[in-house]
Design an enzyme around this catalytic site. Structure first.
Site, PDB file in Angstrom:
ATOM      1  N   GLY A  73       0.813  -1.216   0.000  1.00  0.00           N
ATOM      2  CA  GLY A  73       0.000   0.000   0.000  1.00  0.00           C
ATOM      3  C   GLY A  73       0.844   1.264   0.000  1.00  0.00           C
ATOM      4  N   SER A  74       1.934   1.268   0.745  1.00  0.00           N
ATOM      5  CA  SER A  74       2.764   2.477   0.830  1.00  0.00           C
ATOM      6  C   SER A  74       3.341   2.830  -0.535  1.00  0.00           C
ATOM      7  CB  SER A  74       3.898   2.278   1.842  1.00  0.00           C
ATOM      8  OG  SER A  74       3.383   2.027   3.126  1.00  0.00           O
ATOM      9  N   ASN A 154      -7.937   3.985   8.647  1.00  0.00           N
ATOM     10  CA  ASN A 154      -7.347   2.815   9.298  1.00  0.00           C
ATOM     11  C   ASN A 154      -7.436   2.854  10.822  1.00  0.00           C
ATOM     12  OD1 ASN A 154      -5.467   4.929   8.355  1.00  0.00           O
ATOM     13  ND2 ASN A 154      -3.995   3.877   9.655  1.00  0.00           N
ATOM     14  N   GLN A 182      -7.745  -0.130   3.458  1.00  0.00           N
ATOM     15  CA  GLN A 182      -8.624  -0.720   4.479  1.00  0.00           C
ATOM     16  C   GLN A 182      -9.950  -1.208   3.900  1.00  0.00           C
ATOM     17  OE1 GLN A 182      -8.114  -1.336   7.783  1.00  0.00           O
ATOM     18  NE2 GLN A 182      -6.021  -0.566   7.710  1.00  0.00           N
ATOM     19  N   SER A 202      -3.524  -3.223  -0.620  1.00  0.00           N
ATOM     20  CA  SER A 202      -2.431  -3.980  -0.009  1.00  0.00           C
ATOM     21  C   SER A 202      -2.945  -5.342   0.427  1.00  0.00           C
ATOM     22  CB  SER A 202      -1.899  -3.220   1.196  1.00  0.00           C
ATOM     23  OG  SER A 202      -0.917  -3.980   1.854  1.00  0.00           O
ATOM     24  N   HIS A 204      -1.912  -7.663   2.555  1.00  0.00           N
ATOM     25  CA  HIS A 204      -1.905  -8.169   3.937  1.00  0.00           C
ATOM     26  C   HIS A 204      -3.033  -7.614   4.788  1.00  0.00           C
ATOM     27  CE1 HIS A 204       0.039  -4.918   6.480  1.00  0.00           C
ATOM     28  NE2 HIS A 204       0.381  -4.468   5.289  1.00  0.00           N
ATOM     29  N   THR A 240      11.650  -7.719 -11.218  1.00  0.00           N
ATOM     30  CA  THR A 240      10.979  -9.002 -11.416  1.00  0.00           C
ATOM     31  C   THR A 240       9.815  -9.115 -10.438  1.00  0.00           C
ATOM     32  OG1 THR A 240      13.076  -9.943 -12.098  1.00  0.00           O
ATOM     33  CG2 THR A 240      11.348 -11.507 -11.444  1.00  0.00           C
ATOM     34  N   CYS A 327       1.737   2.304  12.954  1.00  0.00           N
ATOM     35  CA  CYS A 327       2.874   3.102  12.508  1.00  0.00           C
ATOM     36  C   CYS A 327       3.323   4.110  13.549  1.00  0.00           C
ATOM     37  CB  CYS A 327       2.519   3.843  11.233  1.00  0.00           C
ATOM     38  SG  CYS A 327       1.651   2.804  10.084  1.00  0.00           S
TER      39      CYS A 327
HETATM   40  C1  LIG Z   1      -1.689  -0.484   5.994  1.00  0.00           C
HETATM   41  C2  LIG Z   1      -2.048   0.760   5.271  1.00  0.00           C
HETATM   42  C3  LIG Z   1      -1.178   1.322   4.314  1.00  0.00           C
HETATM   43  C4  LIG Z   1       0.201   0.769   4.052  1.00  0.00           C
HETATM   44  O1  LIG Z   1       0.150  -0.467   3.396  1.00  0.00           O
HETATM   45  P1  LIG Z   1       1.463  -1.396   3.417  1.00  0.00           P
HETATM   46  O2  LIG Z   1       1.130  -2.508   2.493  1.00  0.00           O
HETATM   47  O3  LIG Z   1       1.635  -1.857   4.825  1.00  0.00           O
HETATM   48  O4  LIG Z   1       2.596  -0.565   2.921  1.00  0.00           O
HETATM   49  C5  LIG Z   1      -1.596   2.448   3.631  1.00  0.00           C
HETATM   50  N1  LIG Z   1      -2.807   2.993   3.861  1.00  0.00           N
HETATM   51  C6  LIG Z   1      -3.670   2.479   4.757  1.00  0.00           C
HETATM   52  C7  LIG Z   1      -5.006   3.110   4.936  1.00  0.00           C
HETATM   53  C8  LIG Z   1      -3.316   1.354   5.497  1.00  0.00           C
HETATM   54  O5  LIG Z   1      -4.175   0.865   6.394  1.00  0.00           O
END
Ligand SMILES: *Cc1c(COP(=O)(O)O)cnc(C)c1O
Length: 399
Positions: A73-74, A154, A182, A202, A204, A240, A327
């Protein structure tokens, strides 16, 4: 009552699903080539990549070519903001609109862009944790190149009127990005119907593997890559591909979307039971709108206590929770999200976020209510701040 273990920190990360693990293992065993190689091993990997891309695209309502796989996500947020900022700058448009309660992946990128000469307007968020389309419309200027508003927050879980904000941006000819990290896998999404130009996700956060994600970029928008090198992702993101993780992400998203209605219907009454139970604690306040929030999110502030102490004592009772964002833990600053919705420092310090998994039971909800109620009472019994409040030396802020 003891020995219960509850993972209530799904907004920080979710457990990887068995279906995702199986898909990843199969991929690592059977499609271990480089998708860019022309030989048969490479072509097998390329087919697995194309299959995953097609399935993820179908779940978002976009075309496969509109997805760029990222490291999470970042990276997707960084790529979206930087890419559009540079497109805007080329046309003399250097104004960006976002909100005060975005994830740091957005806020810190915007801070950097400001240093590079862009102007950023961060919209205030109402006490209910929702930004209105009218406020977005009022902030748009002739030199605005981008609006970025998160889909669901989040920390406090509030859901934004994304389709309406998207419509406002379309009408004004401004590109619209949403950090939907989210939301994907937890709320219904259709990027076309919701007027979304760019969307970050993202894996995870929906039971996929860590370190993988994607950015949807509407056809016709060309972003300068963040990572230079090979021609992967149609020249938009070099390196890759992390194929096993991408395949695991597709499996996790399929599973989440297949069960979306069922999980939502199950979770909402349990979430509301938890909210009702915690609302009975004196001088406690729910953060964010009671209904317009993620099905699994419960966020409270309790006056007179420290969130960190509450977390440690809850951990002793088998409960994994958070004071807000993963974070910012370790820093003593109160959450920027809680400050954005108007909580004062003293109150913001006493925060607790419980983000429930879809398999949570009513028995577990009742254990959470009892454990939090007892722990808040204990912490208040040893808190000098609480003593002063009780004696009337200082005033309660939460009624
Ligand atoms: C977790 C999160 C991110 C970051 O995602 P990562 O895959 O951990 O880098 C960005 N935005 C929101 C709203 C998140 O909850």
């Amino acid at each position: 009552m003891n020995s219960m273990r509850i993972y209530a920190d799904n907004a920080a990360t979710t457990a990887i699903s068995p279906a995702a693990i199986d898909a990843m293992l199969t991929c690592m065993r059977e499609s271990d080539g480089n998708p860019s190689s022309l030989h048969s091993a490479g072509q097998k990997a390329a087919e697995a990549l194309a299959d995953a891309r097609g399935r993820i695209a179908a779940r978002l309502g976009c075309e496969p070519a509109e997805l760029i796989f990222t490291s999470g996500g970042s990276e997707a947020d960084n790529q979206a903001l930087r890419g559009i900022a540079h497109l805007g700058a080329a046309k003399g448009k250097k104004h960006i609109i976002s909100t005060a309660f975005e994830h740091h992946a957005v806020l810190h990128t915007l801070r950097k862009l400001e240093k590079e000469g862009f102007t950023v307007t961060l919209l205030d968020v109402h006490e209910n944790g929702i930004v209105t389309p009218e406020e977005v419309r009022a902030a748009i200027r002739p030199d605005t190149c981008l609006v970025s508003v998160m889909y669901a927050n989040n920390e406090i879980g509030t859901i934004q009127p994304i389709a309406e904000i998207g419509r406002v941006c379309r009408e004004a000819g401004v590109l619209f990005h949403t950090d939907a990290v989210q939301a994907v896998g937890h709320l219904p999404i259709d990027v076309k119907a919701q007027n979304i130009d760019l969307l970050s996700l993202s894996a995870h956060k929906f039971h996929g593997p860590k370190g993988t994600g994607a950015l949807y970029v509407r056809k016709g928008i060309y972003l300068e890559p963040l990572i230079e090198g090979g021609a992967q992702e149609r020249g938009r993101r070099a390196g890759t591909e992390n194929l096993p993780a991408i395949v695991g992400m597709a499996a996790a998203l399929d599973e989440a979307c297949d069960h979306l209605d069922e999980y939502t219907a199950r979770l909402i009454p349990l979430r509301d039971r938890l909210i009702a139970g915690l609302s009975r604690i004196p001088h406690a306040v729910l953060n964010g709108d009671a209904k317009q929030r993620l099905p699994g999110n419960v966020s409270f502030c309790f006056e007179g206590i420290e969130g960190e102490s509450l977390l440690l004592l809850l951990d002793d009772k088998g409960i994994c929770a958070s004071s807000g964002s993963a974070c910012t833990s370790g820093s003593l600053d109160p959450s920027h999200v809680l400050l954005a919705i108007g909580r004062v420092h003293d109150v913001a310090h006493g925060s607790l976020r419980l983000s429930l998994g879809a398999d949570v039971t009513e028995e577990e909800i009742d254990y959470l209510i009892q454990a939090v109620t007892e722990t808040v009472a204990y912490l208040r019994s040893i808190s000098p701040v609480w003593r002063d409040l009780q004696r009337g030396v200082r005033d309660y802020i939460i009624a």
